[in-house]
Design a protein around this motif. Structure first.
Motif, short mmCIF file in Angstrom:
data_model
loop_
_atom_site.label_atom_id
_atom_site.label_comp_id
_atom_site.label_asym_id
_atom_site.label_seq_id
_atom_site.Cartn_x
_atom_site.Cartn_y
_atom_site.Cartn_z
N UNK A 76 30.42 25.46 26.08
CA UNK A 76 31.14 26.68 25.66
C UNK A 76 30.60 27.22 24.34
N UNK A 77 30.36 28.50 24.31
CA UNK A 77 30.04 29.20 23.07
C UNK A 77 31.26 30.02 22.66
N UNK A 78 31.54 30.05 21.35
CA UNK A 78 32.72 30.75 20.86
C UNK A 78 32.69 32.23 21.25
N UNK A 79 31.51 32.84 21.23
CA UNK A 79 31.41 34.26 21.54
C UNK A 79 31.79 34.56 22.99
N UNK A 80 31.70 33.53 23.86
CA UNK A 80 32.07 33.73 25.26
C UNK A 80 33.58 33.60 25.48
N UNK A 81 34.31 33.12 24.48
CA UNK A 81 35.76 32.97 24.59
C UNK A 81 36.49 34.13 23.94
N UNK A 106 33.15 19.37 38.74
CA UNK A 106 32.80 18.91 40.09
C UNK A 106 31.83 19.88 40.76
N UNK A 107 32.01 21.17 40.52
CA UNK A 107 31.14 22.18 41.12
C UNK A 107 29.92 22.48 40.25
N UNK A 108 29.86 21.82 39.07
CA UNK A 108 28.78 22.07 38.12
C UNK A 108 28.75 23.53 37.70
N UNK A 109 29.95 24.11 37.44
CA UNK A 109 30.04 25.53 37.12
C UNK A 109 30.85 25.79 35.86
N UNK A 110 30.80 24.82 34.92
CA UNK A 110 31.45 25.05 33.62
C UNK A 110 30.79 26.22 32.89
N UNK A 111 29.49 26.41 33.13
CA UNK A 111 28.77 27.49 32.46
C UNK A 111 28.78 28.80 33.21
N UNK A 112 29.34 28.81 34.44
CA UNK A 112 29.40 30.04 35.22
C UNK A 112 30.35 31.04 34.56
N UNK A 113 30.18 32.33 34.87
CA UNK A 113 31.01 33.34 34.22
C UNK A 113 32.49 33.10 34.47
N UNK A 114 32.86 32.82 35.72
CA UNK A 114 34.28 32.60 36.00
C UNK A 114 34.77 31.31 35.35
N UNK A 115 33.89 30.30 35.23
CA UNK A 115 34.27 29.05 34.58
C UNK A 115 34.54 29.26 33.10
N UNK A 119 38.98 44.45 34.63
CA UNK A 119 37.69 44.88 35.16
C UNK A 119 36.80 43.74 35.67
N UNK A 120 37.38 42.58 35.97
CA UNK A 120 36.56 41.54 36.58
C UNK A 120 36.42 41.82 38.07
N UNK A 121 35.32 41.34 38.66
CA UNK A 121 35.12 41.49 40.09
C UNK A 121 36.12 40.64 40.85
N UNK A 122 36.37 41.01 42.11
CA UNK A 122 37.37 40.31 42.92
C UNK A 122 37.03 38.83 43.07
N UNK A 123 35.77 38.51 43.33
CA UNK A 123 35.40 37.11 43.52
C UNK A 123 35.56 36.32 42.23
N UNK A 124 35.15 36.88 41.10
CA UNK A 124 35.32 36.20 39.82
C UNK A 124 36.78 35.96 39.53
N UNK A 125 37.61 37.01 39.77
CA UNK A 125 39.05 36.89 39.54
C UNK A 125 39.66 35.81 40.42
N UNK A 126 39.21 35.76 41.68
CA UNK A 126 39.73 34.76 42.62
C UNK A 126 39.37 33.34 42.18
#
Length: 513
Positions: free
Chosen positions: A64-69, A124-133, A286-293
């Protein structure tokens, strides 16, 4: 006897894994069963539970980077969701006979989502760095800060004035990065991670702040440095073992009275409402539907901070002691409910995709990236160690190649090293529908998560991709799954390395003869 809870955790964890549920559901069940037999946990279990959360949040901080939070959408969703939830939950708490102040405190704690469960699902999904994560973790950090304020109000004590010294902690980052460059032995990587996690927690607790938040921020000091991944991997086994204690302790909170069961039932029925609010707030921002889901699924559970803040409120006399038992059972059941949903989130997305996309706003979304593969003929998905090696080899042969990854920080590192890498969620059907693959001869999938690889391969074939798809796998049984999904061929590095070693040995012996 500690052997009792260890044995119960193993037995129930093993049993639920046989029916394709995460072991944590078994750990929760073990805690509830032991509670029914009036088992009293010792100090060892409590300490293990606490350390498990500390180590988990430290490894989360590494991504996590602070600027992303501190983004407008994250702060907006986090605060708005808590305000609406508290406004809905307070009248219900009043109806159960709690006073106004107690009802508001309980309602606020129930507006939190689980940091531990969300982090485990993303890991588990290795997606802590993904946008939705990063979005989900950002919302949780906002909630945790509110929880700290609530703890201070109800008797946890206000932070020490000397706590302002913590603002100087980021100045230690250059020293830590330099130290990382000097560490060589594997066991030292693990010890460094454990020391930083415990040091960050102790420092914050010394100034009357949350040790969990301190561990998270300690991890964030190393975020964006590639060597931080090595620390996380070395700590993985210890962290997982200690987290067993946390889930057991949640289950061990016991069973409530009849009215308590009614309270638990009502708030379990309200859990979908929490999810719906999260989804539409993400859409509103303004997040995309998939990201929001995906972010919503991650946040669908009550929180361990519900218990932490609740215990402090009880000690200060703000809420009755029996509330903790109710909150503990509610949290445990919500974890068990979330587990199968998270395991099947892609299946559920495909089922509800048409309806969910209906609400997506026709605006530029924060995670929007115009993806173009240019003149590339080779696409590598997953730019970790294996992906980078494949990219560099193709580049040496002057092949037109492009990489794709879901982690913005990994993308940035690869670009800085001279590779062309684009952002893409390979399980997002929209990505492949809008991507021109006519020039692509071969797709190489170099990722670790079996479910993600199989879904991506299957999607490519379903949408008519006729080129070659090569998939990196770790096990032979996984290779069969990939071939069934449509992979042209699979690579099993360990097996191939063993076969090559045997060839070299046989060749050497034949020369000697």
């Amino acid at each position: 006897m500690d052997i009792i809870w260890i044995g119960a955790a193993f037995a129930l964890g093993f049993a639920v894994s046989r029916i394709h549920l995460p072991p944590l559901v078994g750990y929760l069940a073990a805690g509830l069963i032991l509670s029914a037999f009036n088992y009293q946990p010792g100090e060892m279990l409590k300490e293990i539970s606490h350390l498990g959360v500390i180590f988990l949040l430290f490894t989360v901080g590494l991504h996590i980077r602070l600027k992303n939070i501190l983004r407008f959408d994250i702060v907006g969703v986090g605060l708005t969701h808590m305000a609406i939830s508290a406004a809905i939950f307070t009248p219900i708490c009043l109806a159960f006979g709690y006073g106004l102040e107690a009802a508001i405190i309980i309602a606020i704690t129930l507006s939190f989502s689980s940091t531990v469960l969300t982090a485990k699902n993303l890991e588990r999904r290795n997606e802590l760095g993904a946008f939705y994560g990063r979005t989900a973790i950002g919302v949780l950090v906002i909630q945790d800060l509110v929880a700290l304020g609530l703890i201070a109000y109800t008797g946890g004590g206000a932070p020490s004035l000397w706590g302002i010294a913590i603002l100087g902690v980021p100045l230690l980052r250059p020293l830590l990065i330099k130290l990382l460059g000097q560490v060589g032995e594997d066991e030292l990587w693990m010890l460094l991670g454990l020391g930083l996690a415990l040091g960050g927690a102790y420092l914050f607790e010394y100034f009357n702040l949350s040790g969990e938040l301190g561990a998270l921020l300690a991890g964030m000091l190393l975020a964006s440095d590639e060597r931080a991944d090595k620390i996380g991997k070395k700590m993985w086994g210890i962290k997982e073992a200690f987290l067993v204690g946390f889930f057991l302790e949640v289950g061990l909170t016991g069973f409530p009275t009849i009215s308590g069961y009614l309270f638990v039932g009502i708030f379990l029925l309200l859990l979908p409402l929490k999810s719906i609010m999260f989804y539409f707030l993400f859409i509103a921002f303004r997040l995309r539907a998939r990201t929001a889901y995906l972010a919503t699924v991650s946040l669908t559970a009550y929180s361990e901070f519900t218990l932490i803040a609740g215990v402090v409120a009880v000690s200060g006399g703000y809420i009755p002691a029996e509330v903790i038992v109710i909150l503990g059972l509610l949290t445990a059941i919500s974890y068990a409910v979330n587990a199968p949903i998270s395991m099947n989130e892609e299946t559920l997305w495909k089922k509800w995709q048409t309806w969910l996309l209906r609400w997506e706003r026709d605006v530029k979304h924060p995670e929007h990236h115009t993806v173009s593969l240019g003149s590339a003929e080779y696409l590598i998905i997953g730019m970790g160690n294996a992906g980078r090696a494949a990219y560099d080899k193709l580049k040496e042969q002057h092949k037109p190649v492009v990489g794709m990854d879901i982690d913005p920080e990994r993308i940035e590192r690869n670009i800085n090293e001279g590779r062309r890498v684009v952002y893409g969620d390979i399980q997002d059907t929209d990505l492949w529908l809008n991507l021109d693959l006519k020039k692509i001869k071969s797709v190489m999938v170099a990722m670790g998560n079996q479910e993600v690889k199989a879904n991506a391969t299957r999607t490519l074939r379903t949408l008519g991709f006729k080129g070659l798809i090569y998939v990196l796998t770790m096990r032979e049984e996984e290779a069969e799954i990939m071939q069934e999904a449509g992979a042209s061929a699979v690579s099993i590095p360990i097996k191939e390395a063993g076969e090559r070693l045997a060839e070299l040995s046989a060749s050497h012996n034949s020369h000697d003869e």
